[in-house]
Design an enzyme around this catalytic site. Structure first.
Site, PDB file in Angstrom:
ATOM      1  N   ARG A 159      29.523  45.164  26.437  1.00  0.00           N
ATOM      2  CA  ARG A 159      29.851  45.794  25.081  1.00  0.00           C
ATOM      3  C   ARG A 159      30.452  47.132  25.449  1.00  0.00           C
ATOM      4  O   ARG A 159      29.663  47.737  26.047  1.00  0.00           O
ATOM      5  CB  ARG A 159      28.654  45.379  24.216  1.00  0.00           C
ATOM      6  N   LYS A 183      21.569  45.879  22.854  1.00  0.00           N
ATOM      7  CA  LYS A 183      21.378  45.913  21.873  1.00  0.00           C
ATOM      8  C   LYS A 183      19.551  45.586  21.461  1.00  0.00           C
ATOM      9  O   LYS A 183      18.754  44.577  21.942  1.00  0.00           O
ATOM     10  CB  LYS A 183      21.515  44.805  20.602  1.00  0.00           C
ATOM     11  N   HIS A 274      36.759  44.980  22.964  1.00  0.00           N
ATOM     12  CA  HIS A 274      36.166  43.877  22.664  1.00  0.00           C
ATOM     13  C   HIS A 274      36.654  42.817  22.890  1.00  0.00           C
ATOM     14  O   HIS A 274      36.097  41.656  23.183  1.00  0.00           O
ATOM     15  CB  HIS A 274      35.542  43.344  21.311  1.00  0.00           C
ATOM     16  N   ARG A 277      35.347  41.706  26.765  1.00  0.00           N
ATOM     17  CA  ARG A 277      35.008  40.585  26.760  1.00  0.00           C
ATOM     18  C   ARG A 277      34.610  39.528  26.451  1.00  0.00           C
ATOM     19  O   ARG A 277      33.981  38.512  27.244  1.00  0.00           O
ATOM     20  CB  ARG A 277      33.695  41.153  25.558  1.00  0.00           C
ATOM     21  N   HIS A 300      23.316  37.525  24.557  1.00  0.00           N
ATOM     22  CA  HIS A 300      23.336  37.185  23.601  1.00  0.00           C
ATOM     23  C   HIS A 300      22.004  36.739  23.151  1.00  0.00           C
ATOM     24  O   HIS A 300      21.413  36.016  23.902  1.00  0.00           O
ATOM     25  CB  HIS A 300      24.116  35.961  22.822  1.00  0.00           C
ATOM     26  N   TYR A 309      33.227  30.520  21.466  1.00  0.00           N
ATOM     27  CA  TYR A 309      33.936  30.430  22.526  1.00  0.00           C
ATOM     28  C   TYR A 309      33.840  29.128  22.549  1.00  0.00           C
ATOM     29  O   TYR A 309      35.535  28.439  23.500  1.00  0.00           O
ATOM     30  CB  TYR A 309      33.192  30.884  23.886  1.00  0.00           C
TER      31      TYR A 309
END
Length: 334
Positions: A159, A183, A274, A277, A300, A309
């Site tokens: 990210r 995150k 992004h 990524r 994730h 994806y």
């Protein structure tokens, strides 16, 4: 429990933001997003009830007002994904208020979640990606730094905030791995390739002598105040990617760098960090990488986030199906 009509909405919104900042290990970007979402809600409720924002109480944090706000976002053309984010913010705020015993029931439970638009993330093909990586002028220090940024984005699928947050101690060129703080403060170890290691090494060679010179000038017997200032500068020097002043590159600066080279390379419009990524994940999937491995590399928390994806290249998936499934293969041969 205090009665909701006695508790100021704006006051509790500010307390919630501070709570996120200091107690939940929430990223600065997420805190800003929550603050902005609740500020938009406050503004809407003030107009709805013809009151000043300072006059609103938690009694105004109720289902009809929340639905009205989401409908207003829709009428203004706000995307379904952004509207869903606003609702998620309101739900987090409601949970906080319940934990603080400021409200008894969660009004967001009666508000439906808008169905998100099924948009596919932008990504680059192999040829475009190669052109982008070759765009920086590797004969200059700035070009070598920018090449390292692009290589690391594509090699590791980081990210934007994660890349900017990398310190020198986080990266190992020998093992070709980088420790990433994702995150929620979660750390993960992400590998990268030889090309990226070479690009990062070239960038570090450019800055080693200048950093040493600055260190010697800051250890010359200055006052305590000057020493504290030097300590702050040293923290900036710990950053992997620096600007021309020797400070850590900001997310805004890196975003501009990526977009500038995308334009120079003549690749698709709208290519951002992004998108790199997404390119990383898409290329791994097409090469046969396991979806759970991609999930781990991307950081994730939910596999469902990674599964989008699988919708990127339906034609490719159909080709694999025809080659792999016995009956489909026989039908294709006929």
């Amino acid at each position: 429990m205090k009665k909701p009509r006695e508790v100021g909405f704006a006051e509790q919104k500010a307390a919630f933001v501070e709570f996120l900042r200091h107690n939940r290990n929430t990223s600065p970007n997420t805190v800003r997003a929550y603050d902005a979402d609740l500020s938009a809600l406050l503004e809407h409720l003030a107009l709805l009830h013809t009151r000043k924002q300072s006059e609103l109480t938690l009694a105004h944090f109720e289902v009809n007002g929340l639905r009205s706000h989401l409908e207003d976002l829709h009428d203004r053309g706000i995307s379904k994904s952004s509207t869903a984010r606003h609702l998620a913010t309101m739900r987090s705020f409601a949970r906080y208020l319940i934990e603080e015993e400021l409200i008894a029931d969660d009004p967001t439970q009666l508000v439906g979640t808008p169905r998100r638009d099924q948009t596919l993330p932008a990504h680059l093909g192999g040829e475009d990606m190669n052109r982008l990586l070759a765009a920086p002028d590797a004969s200059t220090p700035a070009g070598r730094r920018d090449r390292a940024i692009l290589e690391l984005f594509y090699a590791s699928g980081l990210r934007l905030a994660e890349l900017c947050d990398i310190d020198l101690e986080d990266i190992s060129l020998n093992r070709r791995t980088v420790r990433v703080r994702g995150k929620g403060g979660k750390e993960r170890l992400v590998p990268f390739n030889n090309a990226t290691a070479t690009a990062v090494q070239a960038m570090l060679s450019d800055r080693s002598s200048s950093i040493g010179d600055r260190r010697s000038t800051m250890d010359d017997g200055r006052s305590r105040a000057a020493g504290a200032k030097a300590g702050r500068r040293a923290r900036q020097r710990d950053a992997l990617f620096l600007n021309f002043r020797g400070a850590r590159l900001t997310t805004r600066s890196v975003d501009r760098i990526v977009r500038r080279y995308a334009k120079a390379a003549g690749v698709a419009q709208g290519i951002s960090p992004h998108a790199l990524r997404h390119t990383f994940a898409t290329h791994l999937l097409r090469a046969g990488a396991d979806l759970r491995v991609i999930q781990e590399l991307l950081g994730h928390s939910q596999l469902s986030t990674t599964q989008r994806y699988t919708h990127l290249d339906v034609g490719r998936l159909m080709d694999v199906y025809r080659e792999a499934h016995p009956r489909a293969k026989r039908e294709s041969e006929k």
